[in-house]
Write an enzyme that holds these catalytic residues in place. Sequence first.
Site, PDB file in Angstrom:
ATOM      1  N   ALA A  86       0.831  -1.205   0.000  1.00  0.00           N
ATOM      2  CA  ALA A  86       0.000   0.000   0.000  1.00  0.00           C
ATOM      3  C   ALA A  86       0.863   1.252   0.000  1.00  0.00           C
ATOM      4  O   ALA A  86       0.659   2.177  -0.787  1.00  0.00           O
ATOM      5  CB  ALA A  86      -0.932  -0.009   1.207  1.00  0.00           C
ATOM      6  N   TYR A  87       1.848   1.281   0.884  1.00  0.00           N
ATOM      7  CA  TYR A  87       2.730   2.443   0.978  1.00  0.00           C
ATOM      8  C   TYR A  87       3.547   2.596  -0.296  1.00  0.00           C
ATOM      9  O   TYR A  87       3.649   3.697  -0.859  1.00  0.00           O
ATOM     10  CB  TYR A  87       3.647   2.296   2.187  1.00  0.00           C
ATOM     11  CG  TYR A  87       4.567   3.476   2.405  1.00  0.00           C
ATOM     12  CD1 TYR A  87       4.079   4.649   2.979  1.00  0.00           C
ATOM     13  CD2 TYR A  87       5.907   3.419   2.050  1.00  0.00           C
ATOM     14  CE1 TYR A  87       4.916   5.737   3.179  1.00  0.00           C
ATOM     15  CE2 TYR A  87       6.755   4.499   2.244  1.00  0.00           C
ATOM     16  CZ  TYR A  87       6.252   5.658   2.823  1.00  0.00           C
ATOM     17  OH  TYR A  87       7.081   6.738   3.020  1.00  0.00           O
ATOM     18  N   SER A  88       4.125   1.503  -0.783  1.00  0.00           N
ATOM     19  CA  SER A  88       4.956   1.570  -1.992  1.00  0.00           C
ATOM     20  C   SER A  88       4.133   2.049  -3.182  1.00  0.00           C
ATOM     21  O   SER A  88       4.579   2.912  -3.964  1.00  0.00           O
ATOM     22  CB  SER A  88       5.560   0.193  -2.290  1.00  0.00           C
ATOM     23  OG  SER A  88       6.389  -0.248  -1.233  1.00  0.00           O
TER      24      SER A  88
END
Length: 249
Positions: free
Chosen positions: A155-157
């Site tokens: 999600a962050y990437s």
Amino acid sequence: MNSYDFRDRVAVVTGGANGIGAAVAARLVESGARVAIWDMDVSAAEDRVATLPADRVLMVQTDVSDLDSVLAAQKSSEETFGRVDVLINSAGIAGPSAPLAEYPVEMWRKVQAVNVDGTFHTCRAVIPGMVARNYGRIVNIASIAGKEGNPNASAYSASKAAVIAMTKSLGKEMAQHDIAVNCITPATARTRILEQVSQEFIDYMMSKIPRGRFVTVEEVANMVLWMASAENSFTTGAAFDLSGGRATY
């Protein structure tokens, strides 16, 4: 320490109460800017922000994932300081560490809402005024994860990859104006965002950095200040690495 002239400039720093945003906000004020800090929790601001001159700093409780909240913050900031010349998008969340197949759907959506939608909302809000005045500097805080992808952090990437692409797109749109839109892709810094991930994940990120340490928020602020200055008059739509040697392209 290099110095940049931000006298008569007005900056907005999202997520400016803590971490990278706080370091950038402090450097901007020290360089002569008036700064509006848009943050979810302005009451818990770091000392470096809380002790800045009250006449040069406006704290606005803002949820960047909510366009109405961003527009209200913009209105308050422009009523106080008159305009927005510089936008630093530092607000962001990491989300939990988990394999993609097990990643909580609601947390996926929240990470995208803050990191991607938040950047979109703030840029959308300030761009018309910058175009009207033919001046602006936007610096989006992305991450090396947006280039390389970190395991158990899909999600962050993905959100930071989107911020990089958004930066490149907007930079091209604004290229005919004196408006520079760039992003920075730092390695991990020791900020409150690390409270959201496991120690195993923190150790993994450290192991990927050839310098053998995390970047400091001051080091990030130093690079951001040039990117946000009038001296950055040509480069736009670019991603600046600050990865301690980790970046491979």
